[in-house]
Write an enzyme that holds these catalytic residues in place. Structure first.
Site, PDB file in Angstrom:
ATOM      1  N   HIS A  79       0.826  -1.215   0.000  1.00  0.00           N
ATOM      2  CA  HIS A  79       0.000   0.000   0.000  1.00  0.00           C
ATOM      3  C   HIS A  79       0.863   1.269   0.000  1.00  0.00           C
ATOM      4  CE1 HIS A  79       0.640  -0.084   4.464  1.00  0.00           C
ATOM      5  NE2 HIS A  79       0.599   1.226   4.311  1.00  0.00           N
ATOM      6  N   CYS A 113      39.590  60.438 -54.761  1.00  0.00           N
ATOM      7  CA  CYS A 113      39.397  61.863 -54.513  1.00  0.00           C
ATOM      8  C   CYS A 113      38.554  62.117 -53.269  1.00  0.00           C
ATOM      9  CB  CYS A 113      38.758  62.524 -55.728  1.00  0.00           C
ATOM     10  SG  CYS A 113      37.165  61.827 -56.202  1.00  0.00           S
ATOM     11  N   SER A 152       3.720   2.360   8.774  1.00  0.00           N
ATOM     12  CA  SER A 152       3.383   1.252   7.880  1.00  0.00           C
ATOM     13  C   SER A 152       4.627   0.433   7.588  1.00  0.00           C
ATOM     14  CB  SER A 152       2.799   1.783   6.572  1.00  0.00           C
ATOM     15  OG  SER A 152       1.517   2.305   6.787  1.00  0.00           O
ATOM     16  N   ASP A 176      -1.379  -7.378   1.868  1.00  0.00           N
ATOM     17  CA  ASP A 176      -0.390  -6.302   1.799  1.00  0.00           C
ATOM     18  C   ASP A 176       1.028  -6.846   1.768  1.00  0.00           C
ATOM     19  OD1 ASP A 176       0.076  -3.650   1.503  1.00  0.00           O
ATOM     20  OD2 ASP A 176       0.128  -3.177   3.635  1.00  0.00           O
ATOM     21  N   HIS A 181      32.159  63.590 -58.302  1.00  0.00           N
ATOM     22  CA  HIS A 181      33.543  64.044 -58.386  1.00  0.00           C
ATOM     23  C   HIS A 181      33.796  65.041 -57.267  1.00  0.00           C
ATOM     24  CE1 HIS A 181      34.097  62.095 -62.247  1.00  0.00           C
ATOM     25  NE2 HIS A 181      33.012  62.705 -62.715  1.00  0.00           N
TER      26      HIS A 181
END
EC number: 3.4.21.-
Length: 1020
Positions: free
Chosen positions: A216, A652, A259, A225, A725
């Site tokens: 259980h 330039c 238990s 059990d 230019h």
């Protein structure tokens, strides 16, 4: 008639009596009691035998042909084996040739032994022995080719474990020790009998219990059990011999959480359901009666039992395990336990209830109810609950600031909703039925936005896609709408000239009112050295008139510098050469949206016709600024030398950067010129577009904001060649070009915007493609500067990062260190740049470590190990030095190479690079040696000159005897200084005796000997 089916064959046979039945029938008729009966049974028997013989002959003839046909298959099947396939089909599998040979050999051996036994003479066997001689009788056998067997004997040794045999007492002692060890270390115990029983020792109320794992605890409610057989029970009884087993439990001491505890039923005070009187394994309580886990209960009772499991511990174990698996693995700090654990539990419960509200955390109905709720229901029901939990955390647990921030953001996300249903309804009413674009995109966005906080990530992506389509549609629509004709476009020159405060400041003008460059003049040499040519006046100006570009040519007015005294001829120089005439069109304009960006457009007259350029007269050694307004003439920084500079073909636009230098502070001129030379010009390349040039100007304007109002040189627009230019001081002989209105750098930057609609953005401007840095050439330069103080001083001031190239060769690094160059660099930069001073100090320390290594590979290993440290110190951003990026790339390459070599070495691979440093060092070391030899040679020459001058001065006043003594002393002094012995007059040859004025003879070769003789000769 009878029918038999063989596969697909059907055989029809006459009804017949089987042979056995016929015999039985005949015997019955031959019995005494039946002898008087008629002979009918004989007839039946004969008929039966006839039918049987007929049947057998028919069957044999039917199968004879098939058996002959299938005989090869049956022969092959003799050595086959039966296998079962995947779906249960059983079939024959052919054997290999090796297997067939083995079978045939075995049959042959058996047949030979049988024949030997049968053909042997009869004899009385007194003893049995094996005759190794081959028998005389040979049995014919098929020819079998024996193949050699290549079988590697197995090295595996069979391990035989010794059987463990224990007496009853030894077994009891062994189990007690196992129990003691499990109790001390908290280990699990497994008892394996008919079924496996798992248990462990646990402590409760200062008592130790043995606890078994019952069913259980896994969440089920079985009728049994726990099931124990007798042997397992005895072993369990021995393990359960603990303090808790012998403890007398009062009424109510057996509580939930126990238990599986093994206790003594004789020591329990509570009423209980006893299985036996030896053990009691706690399961729970039913109607105030304790229930043993071994007792059988009904299904109804199993549901009614209050199990004494510990759900809190199970929850804690699950929470802990999951938390440890999901926790952050990489954090920037060491985690510590600062918050109270109990308070953490309180806050975790609040967060759990805020995220998933429920009555019980184990309730399946609460979980299903929450999963079925919509987001609107969750928002309406739990937003207030979240706010209450947030207030609780704020009041009681303020130290959990991260939880408070999470709850606040979670609450805000839950409240995100769009309640403007009126707008949603109106949009649907207006365009809901229209499915074409762009209305389909608008409808979809309307549907997504109304979702509010329920929008997913995919919804956001979809909404962005539809919004992009709307933007594209609107952009195309706006471009297609014409707000007016281009004929109405006007872009006149402003009547006010631009005021350049840099050219009006008295502090920057000399007595003649000319601009004073100051330190800017020195740093401007970086432009003239790389991007300008010196005009040779002796060759004339004609070769510089035609300027070629990728799309055409333009003529300069430099030839007009040669003027005639004839006025008529002089007036002809005022006429230029007309270019193709272009009217104002879309190419002349720039727009942003519906509006013109006038500074990025061509200049027009009042009537809308374009302003065309006229002839621009040349000047000597001037920088002309002021584009569309009145021009301003500034002396070039190199005007003092008298040389004339002209920009190389294709670059330039450097005149624009030179004009920006006027507005640069003197202390920033060095950084500005290096940024242009090392960063921008390599990216712009040859003939860049106006957009790229404007972007470069924006980059400089961010670094040097004072350049935004710098005036531009005159810029002409050639729509035929689609080129700008930039006019220099030599003017332009070509006329008829359009003029760009942009007058400052800030106005020119507008061309860099993507939102600007202009065809002129793609026009080309002059540029230059510079050579890439060559590592080997720079290392050679560094070697040449080691013993040349002037070059080294220039390197330290202009390119200090060039010193880092010494890491390519331990010899170069050691030469730098021994010559004192690194120390000099540290002293120079310690007050100017701490980072450069730190780098030179690191190089000095690295040279000291390299000097301790005995081999070249060891020296390179030392340098490679420190490459990562040098890289982290050097790479700190952008630096205005050409050698900076070269040094960074070199160190980065060395760092990556070292990391990869370490990985290969760890994996056991050898690196071929260990042979390459010798080749590099062999290539570079002659340069260092040659430089050092030149230094030594110069030192020797200077020493000889000094000694010769001293001897010439002082020997004139000496007596002849003292003169000879002085010569001997000078020879001795010279040998001490130069470490070379000098021949005495007795050892000289007759030719050398005639040249008694020679002080010393170097041993560096015949050419050096002759040069030294010429320098050191003097008469006695």
């Amino acid at each position: 008639m009878s029918t038999i089916v063989f596969g697909s064959f059907t055989c029809h046979l006459d009804a017949a009596i089987h042979q056995d039945n016929a015999d039985r029938l005949a015997k019955a008729w031959t019995r005494p009691e039946n002898r008087q009966v008629s002979n009918a049974h004989l007839l039946c028997r004969r008929a039966a035998e006839s039918l049987i013989n007929t049947y057998e002959s028919a069957t044999a003839s039917a199968w004879k042909g098939l058996e002959e046909k299938l005989q090869p298959m049956f022969a092959k099947r003799e050595f086959s084996k039966t296998v079962t396939k995947r779906k249960g089909l059983r079939c024959f599998k052919e054997s290999s040739e090796k297997f067939i040979e083995k079978k045939l050999r075995k049959q042959y051996q058996e047949e030979r032994e049988r024949l030997q036994f049968l053909n042997g003479p009869d004899a009385i066997v007194n003893q049995i022995s094996v005759d190794k001689c081959e028998a005389s009788v040979r049995v014919p056998s098929p020819h079998i080719i024996e193949k050699p067997s290549f079988v590697t004997p197995s090295m595996k040794k069979k391990v035989v474990f010794k059987k463990v045999r224990m007496s009853e007492a030894s077994l009891q002692l062994f189990m007690r020790r196992v129990a003691a060890n499990a109790k001390a270390n908290g280990q699990k115990v497994e008892i394996i009998g008919r079924k496996r029983v798992v248990g462990n020792y646990t402590t409760k109320s200062r008592l130790t219990y043995f606890r078994t794992h019952v069913r259980h605890l896994d969440g089920s409610k079985p009728r049994y059990d726990l099931v124990l057989d007798e042997a397992t029970k005895k072993i369990l009884q021995l393990f359960a011999n603990t303090s808790g087993f012998h403890h007398v439990h009062k009424k109510g001491e057996v509580t939930p959480g126990m238990s599986g505890f093994v206790v003594n039923p004789m020591n329990l005070s509570d009423p209980m359901q006893v299985y036996d009187t030896d053990l009691f394994i706690v399961r729970g309580k039913h109607n105030s009666i304790l229930v043993d886990s071994r007792c059988k209960v009904s299904k109804k009772q199993s549901n009614e039992i209050i199990h004494y499991s510990d759900p809190g511990k199970q929850f804690s174990d699950g929470f802990t395990n999951s938390f440890m698996q999901c926790k952050l693995r990489e954090t920037d700090h060491q985690c510590t336990s600062d918050l109270d654990v109990k308070e953490c539990g309180y806050v975790a419960a609040l967060v759990c209830q805020a995220i998933i509200p429920c009555g019980k955390i184990t309730c399946l109905q609460c979980a299903q109810k929450y999963s079925y709720m919509s987001q609107q229901e969750i928002r309406d029901r739990f937003s207030t609950v979240i706010e209450q939990h947030e207030k609780t955390v704020m009041d009681n647990y303020p130290q959990f600031s991260h939880v408070l921030a999470f709850l606040k953001r979670y609450r805000e996300l839950m409240r995100v909703e769009n309640q403007n249903y009126e707008a949603f309804k109106d949009i649907t009413h207006m365009i809901g039925e229209r499915k074409e674009a762009p209305f389909s995109h608008l409808n979809k966005i309307n549907e997504l936005i109304i979702k509010g906080g329920m929008m997913s990530a995919q919804d956001y992506i979809e909404a962005s896609d539809h919004l992009r389509e709307l933007a594209r549609y609107q952009k195309n629509r706006t471009e297609n709408i014409r707000s007016g004709s281009i004929k109405a476009f006007r872009n006149k020159i402003s009547s006010k000239a631009h005021v350049n405060m840099q050219l009006m400041c008295d502090n920057q003008l000399d007595t003649n009112g000319n601009f004073v460059w100051g330190q800017r003049e020195y740093h401007a040499k970086r432009f003239f050295r790389n991007y300008f040519d010196v005009i040779d006046v002796s060759e004339g100006y004609r070769r510089h008139i035609v300027r070629e570009n990728p799309r055409g040519i333009r003529k300069l007015a430099i030839g007009n510098l040669v003027m005639s005294t004839n006025l008529a001829a002089l007036r002809k120089q005022l006429l230029g050469e007309e270019c193709i005439h272009f009217e104002v069109s879309k190419e002349c304009t720039s727009k942003r949206g519906e509006n013109f960006v006038y500074q990025c457009c061509c200049v027009t007259h009042e009537d809308g016709t374009p302003l065309e350029s006229e002839i621009i007269s040349p000047t000597k050694n001037h920088l002309v600024v002021g584009n569309s307004g009145d021009s301003k003439y500034v002396d070039l920084p190199t005007a003092k030398g008298g040389a004339m500079f002209i920009a190389k073909a294709g670059y330039c636009y450097i005149n624009i950067f030179l004009a920006m230098l006027i507005n640069i502070n003197e202390d920033e001129a060095k950084s500005f010129t290096k940024t242009v030379r090392d960063t921008l010009v390599p990216k712009l390349g040859t003939w860049p577009s106006m957009m790229d040039l404007a972007t470069a100007c924006h980059f400089l304007a961010v670094l040097y904001p004072e350049t935004r109002n710098a005036e531009l040189p005159r810029i002409l627009v050639d729509h035929e060649a689609k080129i700008f230019h930039v006019v220099d001081s030599f003017g332009s002989l070509s006329t008829g070009m359009h003029v760009l209105k942009a007058n400052t750098i800030n106005q020119l930057i507008s061309f860099a915007s993507d939102t600007l609609d202009s065809n002129m953005k793609t026009y080309l401007v002059g540029g230059l493609e510079v050579d890439k840095c060559d590592e080997f050439k720079n290392v050679k330069l560094l070697i040449r500067s080691i013993y040349k103080p002037q070059i080294m001083e220039q390197v330290l001031k202009e390119e200090p990062y060039l010193l880092l190239m010494s890491v390519l060769s331990p010899g170069v690094l050691m030469a730098l260190f021994n010559s004192g160059s690194l120390e000099k660099a540290t002293q120079y930069w310690i007050t100017r740049s701490h980072s450069l001073a730190a780098i030179t100090s690191m190089l000095s320390a690295l040279a000291a470590k390299v000097s301790l290594a005995s081999t070249l590979n060891a020296q390179m290993s030392v340098i490679d190990e420190h490459a990562a440290v040098l890289y982290d110190s050097v790479f700190v951003g952008t630096q205005p030095y050409a050698s900076y990026m070269m040094a960074v790339k070199t160190l980065e390459r060395m760092k990556a190479r070292t990391e990869s070599d370490h990985t290969l070495n760890d994996l056991g691979f050898s690196v071929l690079r260990q042979a390459t440093p010798h080749l590099v060092e062999k290539k570079l070391s002659p340069g260092i040696g040659a430089s050092l030899e030149r230094v030594k040679l110069v030192g020797k020459i200077l020493c000889n000159l000094g000694i010769a001058a001293m001897a010439k001065t002082y020997t004139k006043t000496f007596h002849p005897k003292r003169r000879r003594r002085f010569r001997r002393q000078v020879r001795h002094l010279r040998s001490v200084i130069t470490w070379q012995p000098v021949q005495t007059p007795e050892r000289r040859s007759p030719m050398e005796k005639r040249r008694c004025g020679l002080l010393y003879i170097p041993v560096d070769g015949e050419a050096i000997l002759q040069s030294h003789r010429n320098l050191t000769k003097f008469s006695s």
